[in-house]
Enzyme design. Structure first.
Site, PDB file in Angstrom:
ATOM      1  N   HIS A 134      -1.830   7.399   7.373  1.00 29.58           N
ATOM      2  CA  HIS A 134      -0.859   8.283   6.700  1.00 29.58           C
ATOM      3  C   HIS A 134      -1.504   9.622   6.335  1.00 29.58           C
ATOM      4  O   HIS A 134      -0.857  10.662   6.395  1.00 29.58           O
ATOM      5  CB  HIS A 134      -0.331   7.649   5.415  1.00 29.58           C
ATOM      6  N   HIS A 164      -3.898   1.376   7.871  1.00 30.87           N
ATOM      7  CA  HIS A 164      -2.512   1.878   7.876  1.00 30.87           C
ATOM      8  C   HIS A 164      -2.366   3.039   6.893  1.00 30.87           C
ATOM      9  O   HIS A 164      -1.780   4.075   7.225  1.00 30.87           O
ATOM     10  CB  HIS A 164      -1.566   0.718   7.508  1.00 30.87           C
ATOM     11  N   GLU A 165      -2.928   2.884   5.682  1.00 33.09           N
ATOM     12  CA  GLU A 165      -2.795   3.940   4.663  1.00 33.09           C
ATOM     13  C   GLU A 165      -3.614   5.172   5.039  1.00 33.09           C
ATOM     14  O   GLU A 165      -3.175   6.309   4.827  1.00 33.09           O
ATOM     15  CB  GLU A 165      -3.207   3.416   3.278  1.00 33.09           C
ATOM     16  N   GLN A 170       3.382   9.924   1.299  1.00 31.89           N
ATOM     17  CA  GLN A 170       4.662   9.211   1.273  1.00 31.89           C
ATOM     18  C   GLN A 170       5.509   9.564   0.059  1.00 31.89           C
ATOM     19  O   GLN A 170       6.717   9.278   0.030  1.00 31.89           O
ATOM     20  CB  GLN A 170       4.430   7.692   1.297  1.00 31.89           C
ATOM     21  N   GLY A 218       0.836  -1.189   0.000  1.00 32.14           N
ATOM     22  CA  GLY A 218       0.000   0.000   0.000  1.00 32.14           C
ATOM     23  C   GLY A 218       0.870   1.237   0.000  1.00 32.14           C
ATOM     24  O   GLY A 218       2.054   1.182   0.349  1.00 32.14           O
ATOM     25  N   CYS A 272       6.308  -0.443   6.715  1.00 29.72           N
ATOM     26  CA  CYS A 272       5.917   0.770   6.008  1.00 29.72           C
ATOM     27  C   CYS A 272       7.080   1.208   5.128  1.00 29.72           C
ATOM     28  O   CYS A 272       8.225   1.192   5.576  1.00 29.72           O
ATOM     29  CB  CYS A 272       5.581   1.863   7.029  1.00 29.72           C
ATOM     30  N   LEU A 273       6.780   1.588   3.892  1.00 33.76           N
ATOM     31  CA  LEU A 273       7.855   2.024   2.982  1.00 33.76           C
ATOM     32  C   LEU A 273       8.573   3.256   3.515  1.00 33.76           C
ATOM     33  O   LEU A 273       9.723   3.501   3.161  1.00 33.76           O
ATOM     34  CB  LEU A 273       7.296   2.293   1.584  1.00 33.76           C
TER      35      LEU A 273
HETATM   36 NI    NI Z   1       3.028   3.087   5.523  1.00 36.17          NI
END
Ligand code: NI
Length: 171
Positions: free
Chosen positions: A139, A135-136, A50, A45, A93-94
């Site tokens: 963000h 989670h997204e 991000q 995701g 997480c990226l």
């Molecule tokens: Ni993330």
């Protein structure tokens, strides 16, 4: 186009993202770039902040781990309208590369939002998809999964990110 990922503690990751007002070509390009970036980085995701775009846009693909037939999902202006039950999920997480930890979240959620053309839709999600959506969406509200952890674990996460940036010569 693959966009550059921002890493914690970049300030854009802490901003509350703005609602998308126009469902135009710029949005189409953003969503397409987000998918390309997410696949290139092997993420499940990605949220627009991000990649430095403070708008309420998320993309997901959890097909690697589920039998969910609609594997590519983009949600514009997503909102959680219901949540129930609770489960422990292993998250990464990226923007926090190299760090994974368990967090507890609702395991069933109902999400409303719009597709890239501005048509409203609803997702009834559970387990991994529910986890990933939450989670997204976090963000978009300037939150990271590490916020749910103890100060000790947050310190470990910070060091992992620093190490990753050193190893990959990133700023
Ligand atoms: Ni993330």
């Amino acid at each position: 186009m693959i966009r550059k990922i921002l890493y914690s503690p970049h300030p854009v990751l802490r901003r509350v993202a703005a609602k998308v007002q126009k469902f135009d070509d710029t949005l189409q390009v953003l969503v397409s770039d987000m998918f390309e970036t997410m696949y290139a980085e092997k993420g499940a995701g990605l949220a627009a902040p991000q990649i430095g775009v403070s708008l309420r846009v998320i993309v997901l693909d959890v097909s690697y781990a589920t039998e969910n037939p609609c594997h590519k999902i983009a949600v514009i202006n997503p909102e959680i309208i219901a949540a129930q039950d609770s489960k422990e999920f292993n998250e990464g997480c990226l923007s926090v590369p190299g760090y994974y930890e368990k967090v507890t979240r609702p395991s069933k959620v109902v999400i409303t939002g719009f597709d890239v053309n501005g048509s409203p839709f609803e997702i009834h999600a559970e387990d991994l998809l529910a986890d990933c959506l939450q989670h997204e969406i976090d963000h978009l509200n300037g939150k990271l999964f590490i916020d749910m952890l103890s100060p000790l674990k947050r310190g470990m996460a910070r060091r992992k990110v620093e190490k990753y940036k050193r190893e990959h010569q990133l700023d």
